[in-house]
Design an enzyme around this catalytic site. Structure first.
Site, PDB file in Angstrom:
ATOM      1  N   ASN A 284       0.860  -1.182   0.000  1.00  0.00           N
ATOM      2  CA  ASN A 284       0.000   0.000   0.000  1.00  0.00           C
ATOM      3  C   ASN A 284       0.898   1.235   0.000  1.00  0.00           C
ATOM      4  O   ASN A 284       2.001   1.206   0.537  1.00  0.00           O
ATOM      5  CB  ASN A 284      -0.891  -0.003   1.252  1.00  0.00           C
ATOM      6  CG  ASN A 284      -2.034   0.984   1.108  1.00  0.00           C
ATOM      7  OD1 ASN A 284      -2.976   0.736   0.363  1.00  0.00           O
ATOM      8  ND2 ASN A 284      -1.948   2.102   1.787  1.00  0.00           N
TER       9      ASN A 284
ATOM     10  N   LYS B 225      -8.592   3.635  -6.501  1.00  0.00           N
ATOM     11  CA  LYS B 225      -9.649   4.471  -7.090  1.00  0.00           C
ATOM     12  C   LYS B 225      -9.505   4.495  -8.612  1.00  0.00           C
ATOM     13  O   LYS B 225      -8.404   4.717  -9.141  1.00  0.00           O
ATOM     14  CB  LYS B 225      -9.497   5.890  -6.520  1.00  0.00           C
ATOM     15  CG  LYS B 225     -10.704   6.760  -6.649  1.00  0.00           C
ATOM     16  CD  LYS B 225     -10.416   8.051  -5.871  1.00  0.00           C
ATOM     17  CE  LYS B 225     -11.389   9.161  -6.095  1.00  0.00           C
ATOM     18  NZ  LYS B 225     -11.988   9.363  -7.375  1.00  0.00           N
TER      19      LYS B 225
ATOM     20  N   SER C 151     -17.432  -8.044  -9.052  1.00  0.00           N
ATOM     21  CA  SER C 151     -18.713  -7.634  -8.473  1.00  0.00           C
ATOM     22  C   SER C 151     -19.030  -8.426  -7.223  1.00  0.00           C
ATOM     23  O   SER C 151     -18.667  -9.589  -7.096  1.00  0.00           O
ATOM     24  CB  SER C 151     -19.851  -7.827  -9.475  1.00  0.00           C
ATOM     25  OG  SER C 151     -21.077  -7.473  -8.853  1.00  0.00           O
TER      26      SER C 151
ATOM     27  N   LYS D 180     -18.525  -5.809 -16.964  1.00  0.00           N
ATOM     28  CA  LYS D 180     -18.831  -5.319 -15.599  1.00  0.00           C
ATOM     29  C   LYS D 180     -19.674  -4.048 -15.660  1.00  0.00           C
ATOM     30  O   LYS D 180     -20.595  -3.844 -14.863  1.00  0.00           O
ATOM     31  CB  LYS D 180     -17.534  -5.059 -14.817  1.00  0.00           C
ATOM     32  CG  LYS D 180     -17.749  -4.433 -13.430  1.00  0.00           C
ATOM     33  CD  LYS D 180     -18.491  -5.364 -12.512  1.00  0.00           C
ATOM     34  CE  LYS D 180     -19.197  -4.787 -11.307  1.00  0.00           C
ATOM     35  NZ  LYS D 180     -18.716  -3.690 -10.569  1.00  0.00           N
TER      36      LYS D 180
ATOM     37  N   ASN E 185     -23.438  -3.468 -14.167  1.00  0.00           N
ATOM     38  CA  ASN E 185     -23.880  -2.359 -13.333  1.00  0.00           C
ATOM     39  C   ASN E 185     -25.073  -1.624 -13.944  1.00  0.00           C
ATOM     40  O   ASN E 185     -25.959  -1.173 -13.226  1.00  0.00           O
ATOM     41  CB  ASN E 185     -22.727  -1.379 -13.087  1.00  0.00           C
ATOM     42  CG  ASN E 185     -21.764  -1.891 -12.032  1.00  0.00           C
ATOM     43  OD1 ASN E 185     -21.692  -3.086 -11.784  1.00  0.00           O
ATOM     44  ND2 ASN E 185     -21.019  -0.997 -11.418  1.00  0.00           N
TER      45      ASN E 185
HETATM   46  C1  6PG Z   1     -20.834  -4.480  -7.681  1.00  0.00           C
HETATM   47  C2  6PG Z   1     -21.317  -3.060  -7.590  1.00  0.00           C
HETATM   48  C3  6PG Z   1     -20.177  -2.174  -7.228  1.00  0.00           C
HETATM   49  C4  6PG Z   1     -20.587  -0.806  -6.780  1.00  0.00           C
HETATM   50  C5  6PG Z   1     -20.787   0.149  -7.907  1.00  0.00           C
HETATM   51  C6  6PG Z   1     -22.148   0.746  -7.957  1.00  0.00           C
HETATM   52  O1  6PG Z   1     -21.057  -5.061  -8.729  1.00  0.00           O
HETATM   53  O2  6PG Z   1     -20.262  -4.966  -6.708  1.00  0.00           O
HETATM   54  O3  6PG Z   1     -21.878  -2.655  -8.786  1.00  0.00           O
HETATM   55  O4  6PG Z   1     -19.272  -2.197  -8.264  1.00  0.00           O
HETATM   56  O5  6PG Z   1     -21.638  -0.819  -5.919  1.00  0.00           O
HETATM   57  O6  6PG Z   1     -19.808   1.099  -7.690  1.00  0.00           O
HETATM   58  O7  6PG Z   1     -22.068   2.016  -8.466  1.00  0.00           O
HETATM   59  P1  6PG Z   1     -22.840   3.305  -8.050  1.00  0.00           P
HETATM   60  O8  6PG Z   1     -22.082   3.902  -6.901  1.00  0.00           O
HETATM   61  O9  6PG Z   1     -22.767   4.086  -9.297  1.00  0.00           O
HETATM   62  O10 6PG Z   1     -24.226   2.921  -7.641  1.00  0.00           O
END
Ligand code: 6PG
Length: 475
Positions: free
Chosen positions: A32, A76, A129, A183, A187
């Site tokens: 880190n 990030k 995810s 991915k 989302n």
């Molecule tokens: C997942 C989520 C994760 C996160 C996203 C959601 O698949 O684990 O999608 O990646 O919750 O950042 O994005 P928002 O903040 O735009 O709702």
């Protein structure tokens, strides 16, 4: 003994992923930017310490990993990833693999992949995810990159991924940005799913006047049926939770302003770029935008007031059953749109995306995991190149069974002034998609009238312009 893999970035997601990797018997080097975080992480790792090699310098970190070195970067999204890659690059050797596990825009992933082409290094864009819990105990993992680099990480990633009936929820989906693209669409579908659930909740709360706990009971029932899914399950839990300070339902004390970090928007932008109609996902993104404009909405309510509710359906039980079916019907529309975006992108970016595999690795671990995705897996396995999920026999059957309830629910909501733009968009999409003769003949006539754009005739006669006013001169 050298580490099988390395990981940079010990935030919540990175730490959890590292612990998951260690727990599944893989030795892992961790680093880190601030060494304090590494020390703290190691100190708290308990019995997993034996599998961890905490490193304070990049040199130490790189040396600790078995070449060719796979290095997960979990920081990030955006510029920090490019900066981290630049720092890492001089320390790496031929064949080493930098893996971006954040929610990157796949266009950045393609750029990063291309930039490394002549360097002997390679890049994997990896969609992960499942939130914090998923990272710790088993996420769904979507991998994009070269097949060779995938082979190097396949074993570790398989060991840490979620399992659906022992089937690992991880796959190599294609070159460069394929994993991050998939991915992103995951989302986008997640946004639509959540928005449609929220719209149904709005009808139960503001239309039927039910309390949070009463609505929790409804979702609990639905979770035993065809809507069974992680999002329905957590919706029940959220609605049942009480605020420790006031004892009131927690959800009633949360401001109705939804945040977003970009993946939903990217799904819509890419859909538009490729000419794919993704109305339910668009509606979900727009609804989050409107939700964030709380002050304007409150001011507008002062001007317009709220419409009187339409007559409440006499049979409440039957109406709640309608809501369940409506949600299922609309969900089919949203997923059909998500898969249609991926199928267009597969051609556009030469990825050859495996649709049945994508559905398969979304069955567990990820936020949209559900039994429904097992049904999608079967539908695509039978017909991987079908034009639209809606016309597969299984899903055509679902839509035939549920489109009438969706109509009744949308009608009730529209007459009551309850916003249901995602549900209505899914319905509108279906109605447009299933109608052989639509109304765009008029649009073609208008386009030809003002711009001599021409049109095709239904009778095949070759006369590409209409007899409009002065435009008739053309003839
Ligand atoms: C997942 C989520 C994760 C996160 C996203 C959601 O698949 O684990 O999608 O990646 O919750 O950042 O994005 P928002 O903040 O735009 O709702």
């Amino acid at each position: 003994e050298q580490a099988e893999i390395g990981l940079i970035g010990l935030g919540v997601m990175g730490s959890n992923l590292a612990l998951n990797i260690a727990e599944k018997g893989n030795k892992i080097a961790v680093f880190n930017r601030t060494p304090e975080a590494t020390k703290k992480f190691y100190a708290e790792a308990g019995e997993l310490q034996g599998q961890l090699i905490p490193c304070e310098t990049i040199e130490e970190f790189v040396a600790a990993i078995r070449p060719p070195r796979p290095i997960i970067i979990m920081i990030k999204a955006g510029d920090p990833v490019d900066q981290q890659m630049e720092i890492l690059k001089p320390h790496l050797a031929n064949g080493d693999i930098m893996i971006d596990a954040g929610n990157a825009n796949f266009r950045d992933t393609i750029r990063r992949f291309d930039n490394l082409k002549d360097s002997g290094l390679t890049f994997i864009g990896m969609g992960v995810s499942g939130g914090e819990e998923g990272a710790r105990h088993g996420p769904s993992i979507m991998v994009g990159g070269t097949e060779d680099s995938w082979k190097r990480v396949e074993k570790v990633l398989t060991s840490i991924s979620a399992k659906y009936n022992n089937d690992p929820c991880v796959a190599w989906l294609g070159n460069d940005g394929a994993g991050h693209f998939v991915k992103t669409i995951h989302n986008g579908i997640e946004y639509a799913d959540m928005q449609m659930i929220a719209e149904i909740y709005g009808i139960l709360r503001d239309g039927l006047g039910m309390s949070a706990v009463e609505i929790a009971d409804v979702f609990a029932e639905w979770n035993k049926g065809r809507l069974n899914s992680y999002l329905i399950e957590i919706t029940e839990k959220v609605l049942r939770a009480a605020d420790p300070i006031t004892g009131k339902p927690m959800v009633d004390l949360i401001l109705d302003k939804a945040g977003q970090k970009g993946t939903g928007k990217w799904s819509v932008i890419e859909a538009q770029n490729m000419g794919v109609a993704a109305t339910a996902i668009e509606a979900a993104v727009a609804a989050r935008i409107l939700s964030s404009q709380k002050d304007e909405r409150e001011a507008a309510e002062k001007i317009f007031g709220l419409p009187t509710l339409a007559a409440a359906p006499a049979d409440k039980k039957a109406f709640i059953a309608d809501l369940e079916s409506a949600l299922l019907a609309a969900k089919v529309g949203a997923y059909a749109q998500g898969f249609a975006i991926m199928s267009a992108a597969s051609k556009e970016f030469n990825w050859n995306l495996p649709m049945p595999t994508i559905a398969r690795i979304w069955r567990a671990g990820c936020i949209i995991r559900s039994e429904f995705l097992d049904e999608i897996t079967s539908a695509f396995t039978k017909d991987p190149h079908v034009a639209n999920l809606i016309v597969t026999p299984a899903f055509a059957g679902i839509v035939k069974d549920t489109d009438a309830p969706l109509r009744r629910v949308v009608s009730y909501a529209v007459l009551s002034g309850l916003p249901v733009s995602a549900l209505a968009s899914a319905l509108g999409y279906f109605d447009a998609y299933r109608r052989g003769r639509g109304s765009a003949n008029l649009i073609q006539a208008q386009r030809d009238f003002f711009g001599a754009h021409g049109f095709e005739r239904t009778d095949g006669v070759d006369k590409p312009h209409g007899p409009w006013g002065s435009g008739a001169d053309i003839f």
